[in-house]
Design an enzyme around this catalytic site. Structure first.
Site, PDB file in Angstrom:
ATOM      1  CE  LYS A 114      -4.448   0.775   0.079  1.00 26.09           C
ATOM      2  NZ  LYS A 114      -5.480  -0.138  -0.466  1.00 26.09           N
TER       3      LYS A 114
HETATM    4  P1  NAD Z   1     -13.025   7.161  -3.357  1.00 21.81           P
HETATM    5  O1  NAD Z   1     -12.056   8.213  -3.015  1.00 21.81           O
HETATM    6  O2  NAD Z   1     -13.396   6.956  -4.802  1.00 21.81           O
HETATM    7  O3  NAD Z   1     -14.409   7.355  -2.545  1.00 21.81           O
HETATM    8  C1  NAD Z   1     -14.453   7.486  -1.174  1.00 21.81           C
HETATM    9  C2  NAD Z   1     -15.885   7.897  -0.789  1.00 21.81           C
HETATM   10  O4  NAD Z   1     -16.014   7.905   0.641  1.00 21.81           O
HETATM   11  C3  NAD Z   1     -16.271   9.298  -1.248  1.00 21.81           C
HETATM   12  O5  NAD Z   1     -17.634   9.306  -1.656  1.00 21.81           O
HETATM   13  C4  NAD Z   1     -16.115  10.135   0.014  1.00 21.81           C
HETATM   14  O6  NAD Z   1     -16.915  11.308   0.020  1.00 21.81           O
HETATM   15  C5  NAD Z   1     -16.593   9.134   1.041  1.00 21.81           C
HETATM   16  N1  NAD Z   1     -16.192   9.437   2.414  1.00 21.81           N
HETATM   17  C6  NAD Z   1     -14.995   9.844   2.892  1.00 21.81           C
HETATM   18  N2  NAD Z   1     -15.054  10.034   4.224  1.00 21.81           N
HETATM   19  C7  NAD Z   1     -16.307   9.710   4.602  1.00 21.81           C
HETATM   20  C8  NAD Z   1     -16.999   9.694   5.832  1.00 21.81           C
HETATM   21  N3  NAD Z   1     -16.394  10.058   6.956  1.00 21.81           N
HETATM   22  N4  NAD Z   1     -18.301   9.314   5.856  1.00 21.81           N
HETATM   23  C9  NAD Z   1     -18.922   8.933   4.708  1.00 21.81           C
HETATM   24  N5  NAD Z   1     -18.323   8.938   3.513  1.00 21.81           N
HETATM   25  C10 NAD Z   1     -17.040   9.317   3.458  1.00 21.81           C
HETATM   26  O7  NAD Z   1     -12.426   5.806  -2.743  1.00 21.81           O
HETATM   27  P2  NAD Z   1     -12.772   4.305  -3.156  1.00 21.81           P
HETATM   28  O8  NAD Z   1     -11.763   3.842  -4.160  1.00 21.81           O
HETATM   29  O9  NAD Z   1     -14.213   4.182  -3.440  1.00 21.81           O
HETATM   30  O10 NAD Z   1     -12.409   3.532  -1.806  1.00 21.81           O
HETATM   31  C11 NAD Z   1     -13.335   3.410  -0.726  1.00 21.81           C
HETATM   32  C12 NAD Z   1     -12.860   2.285   0.184  1.00 21.81           C
HETATM   33  O11 NAD Z   1     -12.788   1.051  -0.557  1.00 21.81           O
HETATM   34  C13 NAD Z   1     -11.469   2.476   0.788  1.00 21.81           C
HETATM   35  O12 NAD Z   1     -11.432   1.877   2.053  1.00 21.81           O
HETATM   36  C14 NAD Z   1     -10.576   1.684  -0.175  1.00 21.81           C
HETATM   37  O13 NAD Z   1      -9.361   1.283   0.426  1.00 21.81           O
HETATM   38  C15 NAD Z   1     -11.482   0.515  -0.445  1.00 21.81           C
HETATM   39  N6  NAD Z   1     -11.162  -0.236  -1.661  1.00 21.81           N
HETATM   40  C16 NAD Z   1     -11.083   0.392  -2.869  1.00 21.81           C
HETATM   41  C17 NAD Z   1     -10.818  -0.353  -4.008  1.00 21.81           C
HETATM   42  C18 NAD Z   1     -10.798   0.263  -5.367  1.00 21.81           C
HETATM   43  O14 NAD Z   1     -10.661  -0.483  -6.350  1.00 21.81           O
HETATM   44  N7  NAD Z   1     -10.944   1.567  -5.503  1.00 21.81           N
HETATM   45  C19 NAD Z   1     -10.605  -1.745  -3.916  1.00 21.81           C
HETATM   46  C20 NAD Z   1     -10.719  -2.359  -2.657  1.00 21.81           C
HETATM   47  C21 NAD Z   1     -11.008  -1.588  -1.550  1.00 21.81           C
END
Ligand code: NAD
Length: 413
Positions: free
Chosen positions: A105
């Protein structure tokens, strides 16, 4: 109330798996230690001419089963401990779904919303060049995570390639299609979360058609999960982002258009505005935390009424939150299984880049479904055999595979 950091949570989950697998203290020492940590200073010349310094990290938690793999996060609150915790989770996740990878990461402690597009590009390129000696298609392969997307991956791929002297698409995944990205990668994590929701509903004997879902976070994971569960016949009744939540909002596509044109959920004109806490406590069939770590804690877990929680985010639940949900009979599909669709299709992208041969969207979809279903079958069997939670079962399989690889490789010298 106990305050848990994501690293405490990750270590406590590992400890539990090590004990359940009766692994030795030596193996605990081996598995609980990250292999390589790089902390870098990332200078950025702002558009005004002022130079600012940001902290950047890349943690390669394990390379025992193959090159390390994991996302790049741009978020003001990231630190080394959290990055280690997320790299640790990636290690067990890749092993659980049987990908030939270790776990990694990385990220920069910056708020990307405060950067212009050119500043974001300069920061991405400089960060890439700082971590360049330790990444590469055979060493460590970054991908998008919170605060980064395919644009950042294109700049990372270009920076690496310019230094190599030729195009190296396999250095990152989650790239635009024209640069060697894969069909299906954009939607992959959400598609996999939806498969997990479907499997958990079947397991609990709840009808998929009309099942109600609340999703915390409306970014890459939350949005595509919403699209995929609705395509399966479920109903998304509420979503939230950092600004707040909304219930009975109507069309997901309309809400997405509002966000894409610079809006926030808090200023969406339709539906009923709710807080993020209210969203967690809605009476729905499935709750999907898809934002950041530590959403479900000793405090917030108490009010959860959902029958099933599917962890779209990484590490959204503290050990105390987990215990409360277990006591309340809630089925929790853990992050390393529920959101593994992203890294599975990233693996497909890397394989396609290595072969210079690209698959059809149907092939991607079928292979994703079959890899996730195999992991589900293995986890389900262990849940029954050992009478453990889904998290414990998933961790036992992932950690067990890494431990076995360590044993077979032996200790050098
Ligand atoms: P992103 O940046 O695209 O979206 C994050 C979302 O969370 C946004 O809508 C933001 O406004 C919201 N957010 C942030 N703080 C918040 C809070 N306190 N309360 C409510 N909403 C909040 O990120 P993403 O890629 O969608 O990732 C989200 C999660 O999924 C993370 O934990 C990431 O590690 C995990 N993840 C992502 C992927 C991927 O392929 N992108 C894969 C596996 C896991």
């Amino acid at each position: 109330m106990t305050m848990e950091s994501p690293l405490d949570t990750a270590r406590s989950q590992l400890r539990s798996a090590v004990e359940k697998l009766s692994l030795s203290e030596s193996m605990w020492n081996t598995l609980s230690t990250p292999r390589r940590i790089l902390e870098v200073a990332v200078p950025l010349r702002r558009d005004t001419g002022v130079v600012e310094m940001y902290k950047g990290y890349r943690v390669q938690y394990s390379t025992t089963r193959g090159p390390s793999k994991g996302g790049i996060r741009f978020h003001p609150d990231i630190d080394l401990d959290e990055t280690v915790a997320l790299a640790m989770l990636m290690t067990w996740k890749c092993a659980l779904v049987n990908l030939p990878y270790g776990g990694a990461k990385g990220g920069v402690a910056v708020d990307p919303r405060g950067l212009s597009a050119r500043e974001n590009e300069r920061l991405t390129r400089r960060y890439t060049s700082e971590i360049l000696p330790i990444i590469g298609p055979e060493r460590d392969i970054p991908a998008p995570d919170v605060g980064t997307d395919e644009k950042n991956m294109a700049w990372m791929m270009d920076t690496y390639s310019v230094n190599a002297g030729f195009s190296v698409p396999g250095v990152v995944t989650g790239k635009p299609i024209v640069l060697g990205g894969s069909l299906g990668r954009t939607t992959a994590t959400g598609d996999g979360v939806a498969i997990s929701v479907r499997e958990a509903l079947i397991d609990r004997g709840i009808d998929i058609k009309g099942a109600t879902i609340a999703i915390q976070g409306f970014g890459k994971v939350g949005y595509w999960t919403a699209v995929a569960v609705e395509a399966m016949g479920m109903r998304v009744v509420a979503v939230s982002d950092v600004s707040g939540g909304v219930k009975d909002f109507g069309s997901i596509a309309d809400l997405h258009d509002h966000i894409a044109s610079g809006g926030e959920i808090a200023n969406y004109g339709k539906g009923e505005q709710i807080s993020n806490e209210e969203l967690l406590h809605l009476d729905v069939d499935v709750l999907v935390p898809a934002a950041l770590a530590d959403a479900i804690t000793s405090k917030s877990a108490l009010g959860i009424k959902a029958r099933i929680v599917v962890e779209g985010a990484n590490a959204p639940t503290t050990p105390e939150g987990d215990r409360i949900m277990h006591d309340n009979g809630i089925t929790v599909v853990p992050d390393i299984l529920a959101n593994s669709g992203g890294v599975i299709v990233s693996y497909f992208e890397w394989v396609q880049d290595k072969q210079n041969y690209f698959w059809s969207a149907d092939q991607i979809k079928e292979n994703l479904e079959s890899m996730m279903m195999r992991a589900f079958a293995e986890v389900r069997q262990l849940v029954k055999e050992k009478n453990v939670s889904w998290r414990d079962a998933a961790m036992m399989i992932g950690v067990g595979r890494v431990a076995e690889a360590h044993k077979l490789r032996g200790l050098y010298p």
